[in-house]
Design a protein around this motif. Structure first.
Motif, PDB file in Angstrom:
ATOM      1  N   LYS A  10       0.837  -1.215   0.000  1.00 54.65           N
ATOM      2  CA  LYS A  10       0.000   0.000   0.000  1.00 54.65           C
ATOM      3  C   LYS A  10       0.865   1.256   0.000  1.00 54.65           C
ATOM      4  CE  LYS A  10      -4.102  -1.895   2.240  1.00 54.65           C
ATOM      5  NZ  LYS A  10      -4.957  -1.868   3.431  1.00 54.65           N
ATOM      6  N   ILE A  26       2.431   1.631  -3.439  1.00 52.50           N
ATOM      7  CA  ILE A  26       1.412   2.054  -4.401  1.00 52.50           C
ATOM      8  C   ILE A  26       1.125   3.541  -4.242  1.00 52.50           C
ATOM      9  CG2 ILE A  26      -1.020   1.849  -5.041  1.00 52.50           C
ATOM     10  CD1 ILE A  26      -0.782  -1.174  -4.509  1.00 52.50           C
ATOM     11  N   SER A  27       1.058   3.999  -2.994  1.00 54.57           N
ATOM     12  CA  SER A  27       0.764   5.430  -2.776  1.00 54.57           C
ATOM     13  C   SER A  27       1.863   6.316  -3.350  1.00 54.57           C
ATOM     14  CB  SER A  27       0.539   5.723  -1.302  1.00 54.57           C
ATOM     15  OG  SER A  27       1.739   5.588  -0.572  1.00 54.57           O
ATOM     16  N   LEU A  63       1.258   6.409  -7.225  1.00 63.56           N
ATOM     17  CA  LEU A  63      -0.100   6.783  -7.617  1.00 63.56           C
ATOM     18  C   LEU A  63      -0.160   7.962  -8.588  1.00 63.56           C
ATOM     19  CD1 LEU A  63      -2.621   5.270  -6.874  1.00 63.56           C
ATOM     20  CD2 LEU A  63      -3.012   6.871  -5.034  1.00 63.56           C
ATOM     21  N   ARG A 101      -1.783   7.568 -12.194  1.00 63.06           N
ATOM     22  CA  ARG A 101      -2.961   8.357 -12.563  1.00 63.06           C
ATOM     23  C   ARG A 101      -2.740   9.085 -13.881  1.00 63.06           C
ATOM     24  NH1 ARG A 101      -5.833  13.347 -11.500  1.00 63.06           N
ATOM     25  NH2 ARG A 101      -8.049  12.848 -11.294  1.00 63.06           N
ATOM     26  N   ASP A 106      -9.961   8.087 -13.450  1.00 59.87           N
ATOM     27  CA  ASP A 106     -10.104   7.745 -12.033  1.00 59.87           C
ATOM     28  C   ASP A 106     -10.718   6.354 -11.859  1.00 59.87           C
ATOM     29  OD1 ASP A 106      -8.929  10.094 -11.216  1.00 59.87           O
ATOM     30  OD2 ASP A 106     -10.821  11.115 -10.795  1.00 59.87           O
ATOM     31  N   LEU A 159      -7.923   3.981 -12.664  1.00 62.94           N
ATOM     32  CA  LEU A 159      -6.967   3.970 -11.566  1.00 62.94           C
ATOM     33  C   LEU A 159      -7.495   3.133 -10.402  1.00 62.94           C
ATOM     34  CD1 LEU A 159      -4.311   5.060 -10.378  1.00 62.94           C
ATOM     35  CD2 LEU A 159      -5.626   7.003  -9.522  1.00 62.94           C
ATOM     36  N   GLN A 160      -8.773   3.291 -10.081  1.00 62.37           N
ATOM     37  CA  GLN A 160      -9.364   2.510  -8.989  1.00 62.37           C
ATOM     38  C   GLN A 160      -9.304   1.015  -9.310  1.00 62.37           C
ATOM     39  OE1 GLN A 160     -13.339   3.665  -7.925  1.00 62.37           O
ATOM     40  NE2 GLN A 160     -13.622   1.902  -6.609  1.00 62.37           N
ATOM     41  N   VAL A 173      -5.612  -0.160  -8.934  1.00 62.98           N
ATOM     42  CA  VAL A 173      -5.180  -0.289  -7.542  1.00 62.98           C
ATOM     43  C   VAL A 173      -5.851  -1.499  -6.890  1.00 62.98           C
ATOM     44  CG1 VAL A 173      -5.239   0.805  -5.264  1.00 62.98           C
ATOM     45  CG2 VAL A 173      -4.588   2.137  -7.272  1.00 62.98           C
ATOM     46  N   CYS A 216      -2.568  -1.603 -15.349  1.00 59.85           N
ATOM     47  CA  CYS A 216      -3.415  -0.490 -15.787  1.00 59.85           C
ATOM     48  C   CYS A 216      -3.753  -0.637 -17.268  1.00 59.85           C
ATOM     49  CB  CYS A 216      -2.698   0.827 -15.525  1.00 59.85           C
ATOM     50  SG  CYS A 216      -3.685   2.292 -15.895  1.00 59.85           S
TER      51      CYS A 216
END
Length: 178
Positions: A7, A10-11, A14, A18, A32, A35-36, A39, A61
């Motif tokens: 996590k 990933i942050s 991000l 994006r 978005d 992206l969701q 993730v 992605c």
């Protein structure tokens, strides 16, 4: 790799992820959503031990974008519906002009084959090297270079065509050619 560690990693990627999603989709709402989805897949499916997270995330992605291509087209058509656009005032002329130019570029990019669009998104928009883009798309570096050259040439042609058509419409007719 622990979930907490994943996590955190990933942050940190991000924003780049994006931007890549936005370059593929062409609008913020769809980007978005993509992206969701990306993730979620990164968190619920295992990341290969030898994979660099950002390269793996770009692959995930891209695959999610391919999976959702038809739904993305439907959402794009709704976003570009004139009835859904904001009303404008005289103060918004420059913003409208900029948006029209951006729409022309987006439309030109949309006309590119997927392979060229992906190469443009990774190298020109994300700023990745040819080698990094080649690894993500699992093609030779020369293929990336070739796709970019063809994409740039086609974009220049499409945008020049758009400018000629805009010029003709502003003059009330087609340009006279000897």
């Amino acid at each position: 790799m622990t979930t907490a560690n994943l996590k955190q990693q990933i942050s940190t990627i991000l924003p780049a992820l994006r931007r890549f999603a936005l370059s593929l989709c062409g609008n913020v709402a769809d980007a978005d959503d993509l992206l969701q989805t990306t993730v979620e897949r990164l968190l619920t499916r295992s990341v290969p031990d030898n994979a660099e997270l950002i390269a793996w995330a770009f692959k995930v992605c891209r695959n999610a974008w391919i999976d959702e291509h038809r739904a993305r087209k439907v959402r794009e058509n709704a976003v570009h519906n004139e009835q859904l656009q904001e009303s404008t005032s005289a103060d918004d002329v420059q913003r409208i002009h900029n948006q029209l130019e951006l729409n022309q570029v987006d439309a030109a990019i949309e006309q590119l084959p997927n392979e060229q669009r992906e190469a443009i998104a990774l190298v020109a928009i994300q700023g990745l090297s040819y080698r990094e883009a080649a690894e993500i798309l699992e093609v030779p570096t020369g293929t990336i270079m070739s796709r970019l050259a063809r994409a740039r040439a086609k974009l220049a042609e499409l945008l020049q065509h758009t400018q000629i058509a805009d010029s003709a419409s502003n003059q009330g007719g087609a340009p006279y050619v000897h």
